[in-house]
Design a protein around this motif. Structure first.
Motif, PDB file in Angstrom:
ATOM      1  N   ILE A   1       2.206  -3.831  -6.644  1.00  0.00           N
ATOM      2  CA  ILE A   1       3.237  -4.860  -6.688  1.00  0.00           C
ATOM      3  C   ILE A   1       4.094  -4.700  -5.433  1.00  0.00           C
ATOM      4  O   ILE A   1       4.223  -3.595  -4.895  1.00  0.00           O
ATOM      5  CB  ILE A   1       4.097  -4.773  -7.955  1.00  0.00           C
ATOM      6  N   VAL A   2       4.659  -5.796  -4.965  1.00  0.00           N
ATOM      7  CA  VAL A   2       5.415  -5.774  -3.713  1.00  0.00           C
ATOM      8  C   VAL A   2       6.656  -6.642  -3.875  1.00  0.00           C
ATOM      9  O   VAL A   2       6.642  -7.673  -4.556  1.00  0.00           O
ATOM     10  CB  VAL A   2       4.530  -6.270  -2.540  1.00  0.00           C
ATOM     11  N   THR A   3       7.763  -6.215  -3.267  1.00  0.00           N
ATOM     12  CA  THR A   3       8.997  -6.994  -3.312  1.00  0.00           C
ATOM     13  C   THR A   3       9.813  -6.705  -2.053  1.00  0.00           C
ATOM     14  O   THR A   3       9.612  -5.685  -1.393  1.00  0.00           O
ATOM     15  CB  THR A   3       9.821  -6.660  -4.567  1.00  0.00           C
ATOM     16  N   GLY A   4      10.712  -7.615  -1.734  1.00  0.00           N
ATOM     17  CA  GLY A   4      11.537  -7.425  -0.547  1.00  0.00           C
ATOM     18  C   GLY A   4      12.201  -8.724  -0.119  1.00  0.00           C
ATOM     19  O   GLY A   4      12.302  -9.683  -0.897  1.00  0.00           O
ATOM     20  N   PHE A   5      12.640  -8.753   1.145  1.00  0.00           N
ATOM     21  CA  PHE A   5      13.349  -9.899   1.691  1.00  0.00           C
ATOM     22  C   PHE A   5      12.732 -10.305   3.024  1.00  0.00           C
ATOM     23  O   PHE A   5      12.061  -9.497   3.677  1.00  0.00           O
ATOM     24  CB  PHE A   5      14.833  -9.557   1.915  1.00  0.00           C
ATOM     25  N   LYS A   6      12.956 -11.561   3.399  1.00  0.00           N
ATOM     26  CA  LYS A   6      12.479 -11.998   4.699  1.00  0.00           C
ATOM     27  C   LYS A   6      13.425 -13.025   5.309  1.00  0.00           C
ATOM     28  O   LYS A   6      14.111 -13.773   4.603  1.00  0.00           O
ATOM     29  CB  LYS A   6      11.061 -12.571   4.615  1.00  0.00           C
ATOM     30  N   TYR A   7      13.448 -13.019   6.647  1.00  0.00           N
ATOM     31  CA  TYR A   7      14.191 -14.014   7.420  1.00  0.00           C
ATOM     32  C   TYR A   7      13.198 -15.006   8.001  1.00  0.00           C
ATOM     33  O   TYR A   7      12.115 -14.626   8.468  1.00  0.00           O
ATOM     34  CB  TYR A   7      14.973 -13.339   8.547  1.00  0.00           C
TER      35      TYR A   7
ATOM     36  N   ASP B   1      16.821 -19.400   7.369  1.00  0.00           N
ATOM     37  CA  ASP B   1      16.726 -19.219   5.922  1.00  0.00           C
ATOM     38  C   ASP B   1      16.473 -17.743   5.612  1.00  0.00           C
ATOM     39  O   ASP B   1      15.835 -17.029   6.402  1.00  0.00           O
ATOM     40  CB  ASP B   1      15.585 -20.071   5.360  1.00  0.00           C
ATOM     41  N   PHE B   2      16.986 -17.295   4.470  1.00  0.00           N
ATOM     42  CA  PHE B   2      16.712 -15.961   3.940  1.00  0.00           C
ATOM     43  C   PHE B   2      16.116 -16.115   2.547  1.00  0.00           C
ATOM     44  O   PHE B   2      16.608 -16.911   1.741  1.00  0.00           O
ATOM     45  CB  PHE B   2      17.987 -15.117   3.875  1.00  0.00           C
ATOM     46  N   GLN B   3      15.080 -15.345   2.258  1.00  0.00           N
ATOM     47  CA  GLN B   3      14.409 -15.431   0.973  1.00  0.00           C
ATOM     48  C   GLN B   3      14.115 -14.034   0.440  1.00  0.00           C
ATOM     49  O   GLN B   3      13.976 -13.083   1.205  1.00  0.00           O
ATOM     50  CB  GLN B   3      13.073 -16.190   1.098  1.00  0.00           C
ATOM     51  N   TYR B   4      14.037 -13.929  -0.895  1.00  0.00           N
ATOM     52  CA  TYR B   4      13.473 -12.722  -1.470  1.00  0.00           C
ATOM     53  C   TYR B   4      12.060 -13.042  -1.942  1.00  0.00           C
ATOM     54  O   TYR B   4      11.729 -14.196  -2.231  1.00  0.00           O
ATOM     55  CB  TYR B   4      14.330 -12.161  -2.613  1.00  0.00           C
ATOM     56  N   GLU B   5      11.234 -12.003  -1.997  1.00  0.00           N
ATOM     57  CA  GLU B   5       9.834 -12.173  -2.362  1.00  0.00           C
ATOM     58  C   GLU B   5       9.436 -11.184  -3.452  1.00  0.00           C
ATOM     59  O   GLU B   5       9.942 -10.060  -3.495  1.00  0.00           O
ATOM     60  CB  GLU B   5       8.921 -11.961  -1.151  1.00  0.00           C
ATOM     61  N   ILE B   6       8.525 -11.605  -4.289  1.00  0.00           N
ATOM     62  CA  ILE B   6       7.909 -10.707  -5.255  1.00  0.00           C
ATOM     63  C   ILE B   6       6.455 -11.124  -5.385  1.00  0.00           C
ATOM     64  O   ILE B   6       6.131 -12.321  -5.347  1.00  0.00           O
ATOM     65  CB  ILE B   6       8.632 -10.756  -6.619  1.00  0.00           C
ATOM     66  N   GLY B   7       5.580 -10.142  -5.505  1.00  0.00           N
ATOM     67  CA  GLY B   7       4.167 -10.473  -5.591  1.00  0.00           C
ATOM     68  C   GLY B   7       3.347  -9.305  -6.085  1.00  0.00           C
ATOM     69  O   GLY B   7       3.866  -8.243  -6.440  1.00  0.00           O
ATOM     70  N   ALA B   8       2.054  -9.503  -6.104  1.00  0.00           N
ATOM     71  CA  ALA B   8       1.124  -8.485  -6.585  1.00  0.00           C
ATOM     72  C   ALA B   8      -0.224  -8.719  -5.949  1.00  0.00           C
ATOM     73  O   ALA B   8      -0.500  -9.790  -5.386  1.00  0.00           O
ATOM     74  CB  ALA B   8       1.020  -8.525  -8.106  1.00  0.00           C
ATOM     75  N   GLY B   9      -1.078  -7.706  -6.036  1.00  0.00           N
ATOM     76  CA  GLY B   9      -2.399  -7.835  -5.457  1.00  0.00           C
ATOM     77  C   GLY B   9      -3.269  -6.630  -5.755  1.00  0.00           C
ATOM     78  O   GLY B   9      -2.913  -5.755  -6.545  1.00  0.00           O
ATOM     79  N   MET B  10      -4.422  -6.587  -5.100  1.00  0.00           N
ATOM     80  CA  MET B  10      -5.382  -5.500  -5.248  1.00  0.00           C
ATOM     81  C   MET B  10      -5.814  -5.020  -3.876  1.00  0.00           C
ATOM     82  O   MET B  10      -5.899  -5.802  -2.927  1.00  0.00           O
ATOM     83  CB  MET B  10      -6.613  -5.979  -6.026  1.00  0.00           C
ATOM     84  N   GLN B  11      -6.084  -3.725  -3.761  1.00  0.00           N
ATOM     85  CA  GLN B  11      -6.663  -3.143  -2.558  1.00  0.00           C
ATOM     86  C   GLN B  11      -8.110  -2.753  -2.846  1.00  0.00           C
ATOM     87  O   GLN B  11      -8.388  -2.086  -3.853  1.00  0.00           O
ATOM     88  CB  GLN B  11      -5.894  -1.905  -2.110  1.00  0.00           C
ATOM     89  N   PHE B  12      -9.001  -3.162  -1.954  1.00  0.00           N
ATOM     90  CA  PHE B  12     -10.407  -2.769  -2.033  1.00  0.00           C
ATOM     91  C   PHE B  12     -10.730  -1.964  -0.772  1.00  0.00           C
ATOM     92  O   PHE B  12     -10.676  -2.500   0.345  1.00  0.00           O
ATOM     93  CB  PHE B  12     -11.302  -4.002  -2.141  1.00  0.00           C
ATOM     94  N   PHE B  13     -11.037  -0.696  -0.956  1.00  0.00           N
ATOM     95  CA  PHE B  13     -11.294   0.193   0.172  1.00  0.00           C
ATOM     96  C   PHE B  13     -12.768   0.115   0.550  1.00  0.00           C
ATOM     97  O   PHE B  13     -13.648   0.622  -0.156  1.00  0.00           O
ATOM     98  CB  PHE B  13     -10.896   1.623  -0.186  1.00  0.00           C
ATOM     99  N   LEU B  14     -13.024  -0.546   1.679  1.00  0.00           N
ATOM    100  CA  LEU B  14     -14.371  -0.718   2.196  1.00  0.00           C
ATOM    101  C   LEU B  14     -14.624   0.315   3.294  1.00  0.00           C
ATOM    102  O   LEU B  14     -13.687   0.978   3.754  1.00  0.00           O
ATOM    103  CB  LEU B  14     -14.535  -2.148   2.712  1.00  0.00           C
ATOM    104  N   PRO B  15     -15.857   0.474   3.745  1.00  0.00           N
ATOM    105  CA  PRO B  15     -16.143   1.534   4.731  1.00  0.00           C
ATOM    106  C   PRO B  15     -15.324   1.447   6.014  1.00  0.00           C
ATOM    107  O   PRO B  15     -14.952   2.467   6.590  1.00  0.00           O
ATOM    108  CB  PRO B  15     -17.642   1.351   5.005  1.00  0.00           C
ATOM    109  N   PHE B  16     -15.009   0.228   6.484  1.00  0.00           N
ATOM    110  CA  PHE B  16     -14.361   0.107   7.789  1.00  0.00           C
ATOM    111  C   PHE B  16     -12.956  -0.506   7.725  1.00  0.00           C
ATOM    112  O   PHE B  16     -12.246  -0.495   8.729  1.00  0.00           O
ATOM    113  CB  PHE B  16     -15.236  -0.731   8.726  1.00  0.00           C
TER     114      PHE B  16
END
Length: 242
Positions: free
Chosen positions: A153-159, A182-197
């Motif tokens: 999960i990921v969260t934070g702010f951005k300009y 503009d200033f915004q806050y963000e929230i999200g989610a995802g998956m990591q897939f570790f490939l050879p390279f």
């Protein structure tokens, strides 16, 4: 109603990722041999990447007290317009489960404003196209890896700065002035897939503006009926890191 449906879809997607996060964290006991690709990347404290994404941006519109008596428009609302993102990622690991992430992102998006005239079926629409330079600072929490993949999960702010903003230009077709900052806050989610390279990370984020970006103009009827405008967007991206 349209904004409600967007919110329900966003919540459902995030709940799916949070459930996946819980399932992956339940596999906290794992052998090193089950994550060969992860173990190679684990040695790097800092790495770069690129992000490619699709965005759907729209406005949260709040009417002013003048709307009821304006006599010109009966409905004002915003619809989403599609766009795409491209950016450069910098990722700093903090311990085993946390990251600090910074991105320089270029976002091409459009938002649509719709005005229905009072006592009429006539609808006026404006498409506001933008080229954003985005600088997010994000904090990411990752689960334990399982078979070379893990959830986060990921969260934070951005300009954001709109490089194509024409808030100081008056034309016959441009009738609503929007701040380029503009200033915004963000929230999200995802998956990591570790490939050879490299590491492949599908990710979805919801962004909400923190400040009013409407530049009020007493001489514009489209502006007088609005109290504030906040930006919103949903972004799906594929991150390639390593």
């Amino acid at each position: 109603m349209l904004s409600l449906r967007r919110g329900q879809i966003t919540i459902a997607v995030l709940l799916f990722f949070f459930m996946s996060l819980g399932q992956v964290m339940a596999q906290a006991k794992y052998s090193r041999s089950s994550n060969p690709n992860f173990n190679r990347f684990q040695q790097k404290p800092f790495y770069y990447g690129i992000a490619l994404g699709y965005n759907s941006a729209f406005f949260q519109v709040n009417q002013s007290k003048n709307f009821i008596d304006n006599g010109q428009f009966s409905v004002v609302e915003s619809f989403n317009g599609g766009g795409f993102n491209i950016g450069v990622i910098g990722n700093l690991k903090i311990g085993r489960y946390f990251d600090l992430r910074s991105l320089i992102n270029f976002s091409f998006s459009s938002r649509i404003m719709s005005y229905q005239e009072a006592n009429s079926d006539i609808i006026r629409t404006e498409r506001l196209s933008s080229t954003f330079v985005e600088v997010p600072f994000l904090f990411r929490f990752k689960s334990a890896p399982y078979k070379d993949k893990r959830a986060f999960i990921v969260t934070g702010f951005k300009y954001l700065y709109d490089a194509s903003n024409n808030s100081n230009v008056q034309t016959e077709t441009f009738k609503l002035n929007i701040s380029p900052h503009d200033f915004q806050y963000e929230i999200g989610a995802g998956m990591q897939f570790f490939l050879p390279f490299f590491i492949l990370s599908p990710e979805i984020k919801f962004s909400q503006g923190l400040g009013n970006i409407l530049i009020y103009d007493q001489d514009l009827s489209q502006s007088r009926i609005l109290d504030r405008i906040l930006s919103r967007s949903i972004t799906f991206s594929l991150n390639f890191e390593g």
